[in-house]
Motif scaffolding. Structure first.
Motif, short mmCIF file in Angstrom:
data_model
loop_
_atom_site.label_atom_id
_atom_site.label_comp_id
_atom_site.label_asym_id
_atom_site.label_seq_id
_atom_site.Cartn_x
_atom_site.Cartn_y
_atom_site.Cartn_z
N LEU A 1 -50.48 -13.47 -6.22
CA LEU A 1 -49.29 -13.89 -6.95
C LEU A 1 -49.65 -14.58 -8.26
CD1 LEU A 1 -47.21 -15.35 -3.97
CD2 LEU A 1 -47.20 -13.02 -4.87
N THR A 2 -50.78 -15.27 -8.28
CA THR A 2 -51.25 -15.98 -9.47
C THR A 2 -51.89 -15.04 -10.47
OG1 THR A 2 -51.73 -17.88 -8.03
CG2 THR A 2 -52.64 -17.94 -10.25
N ALA A 3 -52.60 -14.04 -9.97
CA ALA A 3 -53.47 -13.20 -10.81
C ALA A 3 -52.77 -12.54 -12.00
CB ALA A 3 -54.15 -12.15 -9.94
N PRO A 4 -51.55 -11.99 -11.87
CA PRO A 4 -50.93 -11.38 -13.05
C PRO A 4 -50.77 -12.35 -14.21
CG PRO A 4 -49.79 -10.68 -11.07
CD PRO A 4 -50.74 -11.76 -10.67
N PHE A 5 -50.41 -13.61 -13.93
CA PHE A 5 -50.25 -14.60 -14.99
C PHE A 5 -51.60 -15.03 -15.54
CE2 PHE A 5 -46.80 -15.20 -11.85
CZ PHE A 5 -45.73 -14.78 -12.63
N ALA A 6 -52.59 -15.16 -14.64
CA ALA A 6 -53.95 -15.49 -15.09
C ALA A 6 -54.49 -14.38 -16.00
CB ALA A 6 -54.86 -15.68 -13.89
N PHE A 7 -54.17 -13.15 -15.66
CA PHE A 7 -54.62 -11.98 -16.41
C PHE A 7 -54.02 -11.98 -17.82
CE2 PHE A 7 -54.02 -7.34 -17.37
CZ PHE A 7 -55.35 -6.96 -17.37
N LEU A 8 -52.75 -12.38 -17.94
CA LEU A 8 -52.06 -12.31 -19.22
C LEU A 8 -52.36 -13.50 -20.12
CD1 LEU A 8 -48.61 -10.88 -18.11
CD2 LEU A 8 -50.48 -9.68 -19.26
N GLY A 9 -52.89 -14.59 -19.57
CA GLY A 9 -53.35 -15.68 -20.40
C GLY A 9 -52.37 -16.83 -20.57
N PRO A 10 -52.74 -17.81 -21.39
CA PRO A 10 -51.98 -19.04 -21.54
C PRO A 10 -50.53 -18.87 -21.95
CG PRO A 10 -54.17 -19.31 -22.46
CD PRO A 10 -54.03 -17.86 -22.12
N ASP A 11 -50.19 -17.80 -22.65
CA ASP A 11 -48.80 -17.59 -23.07
C ASP A 11 -47.86 -17.47 -21.88
OD1 ASP A 11 -49.55 -17.69 -25.70
OD2 ASP A 11 -49.52 -15.52 -26.01
N TRP A 12 -48.40 -17.21 -20.69
CA TRP A 12 -47.58 -17.04 -19.49
C TRP A 12 -47.67 -18.25 -18.56
CZ3 TRP A 12 -44.63 -12.55 -18.44
CH2 TRP A 12 -44.70 -11.58 -19.44
N ASP A 13 -48.23 -19.35 -19.06
CA ASP A 13 -48.38 -20.54 -18.22
C ASP A 13 -47.04 -21.13 -17.80
OD1 ASP A 13 -51.10 -20.36 -18.22
OD2 ASP A 13 -51.48 -22.08 -19.52
N ARG A 14 -46.04 -21.06 -18.67
CA ARG A 14 -44.75 -21.63 -18.32
C ARG A 14 -44.16 -20.91 -17.11
NH1 ARG A 14 -40.21 -22.44 -22.86
NH2 ARG A 14 -41.81 -23.94 -23.51
N ARG A 15 -44.26 -19.60 -17.11
CA ARG A 15 -43.73 -18.84 -15.97
C ARG A 15 -44.56 -19.10 -14.72
NH1 ARG A 15 -41.85 -12.50 -16.05
NH2 ARG A 15 -40.66 -13.32 -17.80
N LEU A 16 -45.86 -19.22 -14.87
CA LEU A 16 -46.73 -19.53 -13.73
C LEU A 16 -46.39 -20.89 -13.14
CD1 LEU A 16 -49.25 -19.08 -11.93
CD2 LEU A 16 -50.62 -20.04 -13.80
N THR A 17 -46.20 -21.88 -13.99
CA THR A 17 -45.84 -23.22 -13.53
C THR A 17 -44.53 -23.21 -12.77
OG1 THR A 17 -46.98 -24.22 -15.42
CG2 THR A 17 -45.36 -25.58 -14.28
N GLU A 18 -43.55 -22.53 -13.31
CA GLU A 18 -42.25 -22.47 -12.66
C GLU A 18 -42.33 -21.77 -11.31
OE1 GLU A 18 -37.83 -20.50 -13.47
OE2 GLU A 18 -39.14 -20.95 -15.18
N ALA A 19 -43.12 -20.70 -11.24
CA ALA A 19 -43.23 -19.95 -9.98
C ALA A 19 -43.78 -20.81 -8.85
CB ALA A 19 -44.12 -18.72 -10.20
#
Length: 404
Positions: A110-128
């Motif tokens: 579940l984490t890997a797609p956001f880790a793959f896309l980089g820091p620009d997706w940290d907000r969505r990762l944090t919320e998830a």
């Protein structure tokens, strides 16, 4: 972990008759090539040739590239909030690299797609990982518990996946895939007892509604602890008929993966092929053994044994992966929850407070640059002292003969 075993025992007692309807098939129906439409998006971890093929683009994606960097994220249930915090804190340091290959298992999937896309997706990762929505993942089921396997339903988990894994995310992953980067997720195929590794970028590149559903199904399957959640049925085309494969949590067969099991003993040729460079593993759990008085009840004994086995497997896999990296000229560091951290690491505490505590712990440790540790790899044993096979003249041949 004891609570996990309690849940599994409850499943056995209360839902022994529960099952998912599916048509019977045999190994012959799956023999030969991969099911139709699957040969370019997945492979079995035991298949070395396929593993090398899927990594080829990532290993040579830049001109004159000498190394490829890997980020692997482990399973761990609600402990995934710790790994999410590590990534967000790492971004804040400005030193988080772009990895050629990102892999995920269970909550790591579940984490890997956001880790793959980089820091620009940290907000969505944090919320998830910190939003109230995740608190509903372990909502107990009603009377249908008697008719379907799993103590908990995957409805809340699937809803969470569908909310954050949408067409824009798949498009972004497809773009990175086209650059030669690879996002790989592991599930466990219960029918074949194999670890299946999915090339999520290749799935995203298909760009249709079916690929979005398959992408989501794989993430749910990789996160579905057997007995706790029902398995995910993935429809494939066998020899002349449709079949439904049964996939569950990737952690059943592997805690994380830097490389498929078939390649852990692989050594890159000395000339003309890129080698592992910087390898990083995020462990969503504790690694070291810890004292805990074990009561004599069945659940206590089984739960403690399961926890001990899981940690031993994790340590073994860390050592094997570190040896793989070192043998090929690379290096491996891992970030795990500190053994002395006073947090619930059972993996089943999805309360908002526990997830936020784990997230902030990971974030702070990454920002302070104290998160990463190098595994200890035992040095090679010295050559054995030759054993005298014949006793000196005048001595009887006895069990002590020849010893020093």
């Amino acid at each position: 972990m004891v609570r996990l075993l309690a849940a599994l025992m409850s499943v056995l007692l209360l839902a022994a008759c529960g099952s998912l309807p599916r048509e019977t098939f045999t190994a012959t129906d799956l023999a030969g090539e991969a099911p139709q439409g699957m040969n370019d998006i997945r492979f079995n971890a035991s298949d070395a040739t396929a593993g090398i093929k899927f990594a080829e683009a990532a290993r040579t994606r830049r001109a004159h590239q000498k190394t490829f960097d890997v980020l692997a994220i482990s399973g761990g249930g609600s402990n995934g909030a710790y790994g999410a915090g590590i990534l967000v804190g790492w971004s804040k340091t400005g030193e988080r690299p772009e990895f050629d290959i990102v892999t995920g298992v269970s909550t790591g999937a579940l984490t890997a797609p956001f880790a793959f896309l980089g820091p620009d997706w940290d907000r969505r990762l944090t919320e998830a990982y910190t939003s109230p929505a995740a608190e509903k993942i372990l909502e107990r089921r009603g009377i249908d518990l008697l008719f379907k396997p799993g103590f908990y339903d995957t409805k809340a988990l699937r809803s969470l996946v569908e909310k954050y894994v949408d067409p824009p995310l798949l498009y972004a992953i497809a773009m990175e895939h086209a650059r030669g980067r690879r996002l790989l997720i592991a599930t466990t195929n219960l029918d074949t007892e194999e670890t299946v590794i999915w090339d999520m970028g290749a799935i995203a590149a298909r760009g249709d509604a079916a690929s979005l559903k398959l992408f989501q199904d794989i993430l749910v399957a990789s996160s579905s602890i057997p007995g706790v959640f029902p398995p995910t049925l993935i429809e494939v085309q066998g020899k002349g008929r449709a079949l439904s494969e049964m996939h569950v949590d990737g952690s059943v067969t592997i805690p994380f993966f830097v490389a498929p099991e078939s390649l852990l003993l692989w050594t890159a040729p000395k000339v003309g092929e890129a080698r592992p460079g910087h390898v990083r593993v995020i462990v969503n759990g504790k690694v070291g053994g810890a004292f805990g008085f074990t009561r004599g009840g069945t659940l206590s004994v089984v739960g403690r044994s399961w926890l001990t086995m899981s940690k031993a497997l994790l340590r073994t896999h860390l050592t094997a992966s570190a040896a793989f990296a070192r043998r090929n000229g690379g290096s491996l560091l891992y970030a795990a929850i500190p053994d002395d951290a006073a947090v619930d690491t059972s993996g089943l505490d999805f309360s908002a407070d526990n997830r936020l505590t784990l997230f902030e712990l990971g974030r702070r440790r990454a920002e302070m640059d104290v998160a990463w540790t190098e595994p200890t790899i035992p040095e090679a044993a010295p050559p054995a002292v030759p054993v005298v096979t014949a006793p000196p003249t005048g001595l009887a041949a006895s069990p002590r003969a020849g010893r020093r």
